[in-house]
Design a protein around this motif. Structure first.
Motif, PDB file in Angstrom:
ATOM      1  N   LYS A 197      18.621 -49.802 -24.248  1.00 59.45           N
ATOM      2  CA  LYS A 197      17.676 -50.633 -23.491  1.00 59.45           C
ATOM      3  C   LYS A 197      16.767 -49.816 -22.575  1.00 59.45           C
ATOM      4  O   LYS A 197      16.390 -50.252 -21.490  1.00 59.45           O
ATOM      5  N   GLN A 257      28.076 -61.107 -37.103  1.00 66.66           N
ATOM      6  CA  GLN A 257      26.910 -60.333 -36.620  1.00 66.66           C
ATOM      7  C   GLN A 257      26.833 -58.983 -37.345  1.00 66.66           C
ATOM      8  O   GLN A 257      25.784 -58.552 -37.816  1.00 66.66           O
ATOM      9  N   LYS A 259      22.022 -49.041 -36.095  1.00 61.28           N
ATOM     10  CA  LYS A 259      20.891 -48.109 -35.995  1.00 61.28           C
ATOM     11  C   LYS A 259      21.288 -46.702 -36.442  1.00 61.28           C
ATOM     12  O   LYS A 259      20.560 -46.048 -37.189  1.00 61.28           O
ATOM     13  N   GLY A 273      18.530 -45.977 -27.260  1.00 60.71           N
ATOM     14  CA  GLY A 273      18.051 -47.224 -27.860  1.00 60.71           C
ATOM     15  C   GLY A 273      16.786 -47.680 -27.160  1.00 60.71           C
ATOM     16  O   GLY A 273      16.728 -47.729 -25.935  1.00 60.71           O
ATOM     17  N   THR A 274      15.777 -47.999 -27.954  1.00 59.05           N
ATOM     18  CA  THR A 274      14.490 -48.352 -27.354  1.00 59.05           C
ATOM     19  C   THR A 274      13.997 -49.724 -27.775  1.00 59.05           C
ATOM     20  O   THR A 274      12.802 -50.009 -27.695  1.00 59.05           O
ATOM     21  N   GLY A 275      14.911 -50.575 -28.259  1.00 58.83           N
ATOM     22  CA  GLY A 275      14.478 -51.921 -28.631  1.00 58.83           C
ATOM     23  C   GLY A 275      15.560 -52.606 -29.442  1.00 58.83           C
ATOM     24  O   GLY A 275      16.604 -52.025 -29.721  1.00 58.83           O
ATOM     25  N   GLU A 276      15.301 -53.851 -29.827  1.00 63.81           N
ATOM     26  CA  GLU A 276      16.322 -54.611 -30.540  1.00 63.81           C
ATOM     27  C   GLU A 276      16.322 -54.334 -32.033  1.00 63.81           C
ATOM     28  O   GLU A 276      17.304 -54.599 -32.719  1.00 63.81           O
ATOM     29  N   ARG A 315      35.368 -61.320 -29.941  1.00 62.94           N
ATOM     30  CA  ARG A 315      34.238 -62.246 -29.839  1.00 62.94           C
ATOM     31  C   ARG A 315      34.086 -62.951 -31.187  1.00 62.94           C
ATOM     32  O   ARG A 315      33.982 -62.284 -32.228  1.00 62.94           O
ATOM     33  N   ASP A 328      13.901 -49.361 -23.280  1.00 65.22           N
ATOM     34  CA  ASP A 328      12.602 -50.017 -23.383  1.00 65.22           C
ATOM     35  C   ASP A 328      12.397 -51.003 -22.230  1.00 65.22           C
ATOM     36  O   ASP A 328      11.288 -51.457 -21.979  1.00 65.22           O
ATOM     37  N   GLN A 381      30.924 -54.899 -22.539  1.00 62.64           N
ATOM     38  CA  GLN A 381      30.349 -56.033 -23.256  1.00 62.64           C
ATOM     39  C   GLN A 381      28.814 -56.058 -23.212  1.00 62.64           C
ATOM     40  O   GLN A 381      28.221 -55.882 -22.147  1.00 62.64           O
ATOM     41  N   GLY A 382      28.242 -56.244 -24.369  1.00 66.68           N
ATOM     42  CA  GLY A 382      26.803 -56.453 -24.429  1.00 66.68           C
ATOM     43  C   GLY A 382      25.953 -55.223 -24.178  1.00 66.68           C
ATOM     44  O   GLY A 382      24.747 -55.317 -23.970  1.00 66.68           O
ATOM     45  N   THR A 383      26.570 -54.035 -24.188  1.00 70.25           N
ATOM     46  CA  THR A 383      25.789 -52.833 -23.900  1.00 70.25           C
ATOM     47  C   THR A 383      25.087 -52.299 -25.149  1.00 70.25           C
ATOM     48  O   THR A 383      24.283 -51.367 -25.050  1.00 70.25           O
ATOM     49  N   GLY A 384      25.408 -52.868 -26.314  1.00 71.76           N
ATOM     50  CA  GLY A 384      24.680 -52.446 -27.518  1.00 71.76           C
ATOM     51  C   GLY A 384      25.505 -51.668 -28.535  1.00 71.76           C
ATOM     52  O   GLY A 384      24.949 -50.939 -29.349  1.00 71.76           O
ATOM     53  N   LYS A 385      26.822 -51.831 -28.509  1.00 70.48           N
ATOM     54  CA  LYS A 385      27.681 -51.123 -29.472  1.00 70.48           C
ATOM     55  C   LYS A 385      27.310 -51.483 -30.909  1.00 70.48           C
ATOM     56  O   LYS A 385      27.016 -50.620 -31.730  1.00 70.48           O
ATOM     57  N   THR A 386      27.353 -52.786 -31.198  1.00 67.10           N
ATOM     58  CA  THR A 386      27.148 -53.236 -32.571  1.00 67.10           C
ATOM     59  C   THR A 386      25.744 -52.875 -33.068  1.00 67.10           C
ATOM     60  O   THR A 386      25.581 -52.326 -34.159  1.00 67.10           O
ATOM     61  N   THR A 387      24.759 -53.131 -32.232  1.00 65.71           N
ATOM     62  CA  THR A 387      23.381 -52.789 -32.593  1.00 65.71           C
ATOM     63  C   THR A 387      23.258 -51.287 -32.873  1.00 65.71           C
ATOM     64  O   THR A 387      22.629 -50.871 -33.848  1.00 65.71           O
TER      65      THR A 387
HETATM   66  N1  LIG Z   1      15.785 -54.252 -25.711  1.00 67.36           N
HETATM   67  C1  LIG Z   1      16.883 -53.755 -26.244  1.00 67.36           C
HETATM   68  N2  LIG Z   1      17.906 -54.554 -26.562  1.00 67.36           N
HETATM   69  C2  LIG Z   1      18.996 -54.020 -27.099  1.00 67.36           C
HETATM   70  C3  LIG Z   1      19.134 -52.624 -27.325  1.00 67.36           C
HETATM   71  N3  LIG Z   1      20.350 -52.402 -27.863  1.00 67.36           N
HETATM   72  C4  LIG Z   1      20.946 -53.599 -27.954  1.00 67.36           C
HETATM   73  N4  LIG Z   1      20.153 -54.583 -27.493  1.00 67.36           N
HETATM   74  C5  LIG Z   1      20.411 -56.026 -27.394  1.00 67.36           C
HETATM   75  O1  LIG Z   1      21.511 -56.200 -26.526  1.00 67.36           O
HETATM   76  C6  LIG Z   1      22.279 -57.312 -26.928  1.00 67.36           C
HETATM   77  C7  LIG Z   1      23.733 -56.914 -27.103  1.00 67.36           C
HETATM   78  O2  LIG Z   1      23.818 -55.995 -28.167  1.00 67.36           O
HETATM   79  P1  LIG Z   1      25.124 -55.790 -29.024  1.00 67.36           P
HETATM   80  O3  LIG Z   1      24.857 -54.698 -29.982  1.00 67.36           O
HETATM   81  O4  LIG Z   1      25.594 -57.079 -29.583  1.00 67.36           O
HETATM   82  O5  LIG Z   1      26.098 -55.296 -27.906  1.00 67.36           O
HETATM   83  P2  LIG Z   1      27.652 -55.057 -28.011  1.00 67.36           P
HETATM   84  O6  LIG Z   1      27.982 -53.940 -27.100  1.00 67.36           O
HETATM   85  O7  LIG Z   1      28.066 -54.916 -29.412  1.00 67.36           O
HETATM   86  O8  LIG Z   1      28.191 -56.395 -27.398  1.00 67.36           O
HETATM   87  P3  LIG Z   1      29.708 -56.987 -27.494  1.00 67.36           P
HETATM   88  O9  LIG Z   1      30.154 -56.757 -28.879  1.00 67.36           O
HETATM   89  O10 LIG Z   1      29.557 -58.432 -27.157  1.00 67.36           O
HETATM   90  O11 LIG Z   1      30.498 -56.262 -26.491  1.00 67.36           O
HETATM   91  C8  LIG Z   1      21.651 -57.816 -28.192  1.00 67.36           C
HETATM   92  O12 LIG Z   1      20.800 -58.886 -27.912  1.00 67.36           O
HETATM   93  C9  LIG Z   1      20.825 -56.634 -28.681  1.00 67.36           C
HETATM   94  O13 LIG Z   1      19.702 -57.032 -29.438  1.00 67.36           O
HETATM   95  C10 LIG Z   1      18.039 -51.770 -26.964  1.00 67.36           C
HETATM   96  O14 LIG Z   1      18.044 -50.545 -27.100  1.00 67.36           O
HETATM   97  N5  LIG Z   1      16.952 -52.380 -26.424  1.00 67.36           N
END
Ligand SMILES: Nc1nc2c(ncn2[C@@H]2O[C@H](COP(=O)(O)OP(=O)(O)OP(=O)(O)O)[C@@H](O)[C@H]2O)c(=O)[nH]1
Ligand SMILES: [Mg+2]
Length: 442
Positions: A250, A148, A120, A275-278, A142, A252, A110-116
């Motif tokens: 993350k 999202q 990208k 990944g280096t940012g949001e 979720r 960054d 969870q929250g590790t950045g899959k969707t983002t």
């Molecule tokens: N600074 C930074 N933030 C990131 C990066 N990748 C993702 N995020 C942030 O991390 C948070 C979670 O990212 P998601 O892409 O929603 O993660 P997820 O794995 O899809 O999360 P779930 O679907 O809830 O399991 C968000 O606020 C993103 O903006 C990154 O490389 N750098």
């Protein structure tokens, strides 16, 4: 920025050697202690550190120290190479299917950045690889996940397929794949749900999706900020799903970075993206050398490494020149030179300027020249050491033996000997010019 403190610590450890003219076993051990500290304090896995130091020690003690390259430059290069190898040496890209749809499934906690990361990567391959991607929203757990993803898809102009949160993830993927086929998409991303911990329910669902579509790539997102834990996560996911690559997110942040350095060698999964940012463009395609540059933290590390290599080559070239110009040129030297030309080392350029050698290398770019070089080498290999050092003793019967031994003709052997005589004369002549204060090759 991640790795900042590791960079500082590594640069500091190299200072142990500054001002040292020579590498002794003692100062090798001194610097290894410093490097060890730098790595451990940056959270590099203990076993990885141990192996790393063993390799660095071996290379440092095994490298011939050359006067003009100082020990700290040499060490920088050795450590740099070792970091590159730790990171996997080779760049590993997306595993596109030869034909049909390429499916890329993103998994992770969870929250590790899959969707983002889906957004990208889809954006990058659309622009860079000219792909026509679609995204399946397979996270129905979720509440806001689908929304999202839709917003994200819209921002990069990529269609998002969803059946809402009432239809199961597996069924959504099944219908999504059919939809992609019907609409001529060539790449499909599957954004899956995350869990707080690895649990059976999550793994079951991911396995079912995997079995259904057999993705070309299963990318695991790991958050650099979570430290050593990413190694266990990577191992577990890999055991259960055979992950094909990592997306380290993350970076960054101010992660110490050591876990990122360790994960390839411990979990045996290649890093593919970072990944280096949001923001959508905050994605690096992973290249071990570039990451190593960053970890070494010295903007000019690459040029430093190149300079060191250049100096080492120059030194070797100068030594052999000195020998040759003082009239000590033997067939053994000639063999060394031929070897060097074969390897197309930087020495090739210098050798080409030497009269005589020029003839042997003039067609250096062609296959014929390669064959001629190899023939000449074979001839010298068929000689005894004594003959190589003192070619004057090579007369008729020896020539026959050498020709037979090297699978060449008497004429070939005679040609080589003539060439050698000419070179030796010319070297001597140049040597005299040198002594008289003239500088050759200008
Ligand atoms: N600074 C930074 N933030 C990131 C990066 N990748 C993702 N995020 C942030 O991390 C948070 C979670 O990212 P998601 O892409 O929603 O993660 P997820 O794995 O899809 O999360 P779930 O679907 O809830 O399991 C968000 O606020 C993103 O903006 C990154 O490389 N750098
Ligand atoms: Mg998500």
């Amino acid at each position: 920025m991640a790795f900042e403190s590791l960079s500082d610590k590594l640069s500091n450890s190299f200072k142990v050697l500054s001002g040292k003219g020579k590498l002794t076993e003692k100062n090798v051990e001194d610097i290894l202690v410093e490097i060890r500290k730098a790595l451990l304090e940056s959270d590099v896995n203990y076993q990885v550190v141990t192996n790393f130091l063993t390799n660095v020690r071996e290379k440092m003690l095994g490298t011939k120290v050359i006067d003009s390259v100082n020990p700290s430059e040499m060490t920088v290069k050795i450590v740099y190479d070792e970091i590159v190898s730790l990171l996997g040496s080779e760049h590993v890209g997306i595993n596109y299917a030869q034909s049909g749809i390429t499916t890329i499934m993103l998994v992770g906690l969870q929250g590790t950045g899959k969707t983002t990361s889906v957004g990208k990567i889809a954006n990058v391959i659309k622009k860079r690889d000219n792909r026509n991607p679609m995204i399946i929203a397979a996270d129905i757990i979720r509440p806001a996940a689908i929304e999202q993803l839709k917003v994200l898809g819209e921002s990069i102009g990529v269609e998002v397929f969803s059946l809402g949160s009432e239809v199961s993830a597996v069924e959504t993927v099944k219908q999504g794949m059919e939809y992609a086929k019907a609409n001529n998409y060539d790449t499909v991303f599957i954004d899956t749900a995350g869990r707080l911990h690895i649990d059976e329910a999550l793994m079951d669902e991911l396995k079912q999706i995997k079995d259904l579509v057999t993705p070309q790539d299963i990318l695991l997102t790991v958050d650099a900020m979570t430290g050593q834990d990413i190694i266990n996560v990577a191992k577990t996911f890999n055991d259960l799903l055979s992950v094909s690559g990592l997306v380290v997110t993350k970076l960054d942040g101010d992660a110490r970075g050591g876990a990122v350095l360790s994960v390839k060698s411990v979990a045996d999964v290649a890093i593919k993206f970072v990944g280096t940012g949001e923001k959508i463009e905050d994605l690096d395609i992973f290249y071990p050398e570039r990451m190593a540059d960053r970890i070494m933290g010295m903007g000019d590390v690459v040029s430093l490494v190149e300079q060191a290599e250049e100096k080492m080559d120059m030194e070797a070239a100068e030594k052999s020149m000195e020998r040759m110009l003082s009239g000590q040129f033997t067939l053994e030297d000639m063999l060394t030179q031929l070897d060097q030309i074969n390897r197309m080392g930087p020495l090739g350029g210098i050798l080409k300027m030497i009269p005589g050698m020029n003839k042997l290398t003039k067609d250096i770019d062609t296959d014929d020249a390669e064959a001629a070089l190899n023939k000449n080498k074979a001839i010298i290999y068929s000689m005894t050491i004594e003959e190589r050092q003192n070619p004057r003793i090579i007369r008729a019967s020896r020539i026959n033996r050498i020709a037979d031994g090297s699978g060449t003709t008497r004429k070939d052997v005679n040609n080589l000997l003539k060439q050698y005589d000419k070179m030796k004369d010319q070297m001597r002549m140049m040597g005299r010019m040198f002594k008289n204060g003239n500088i050759p090759f200008q």
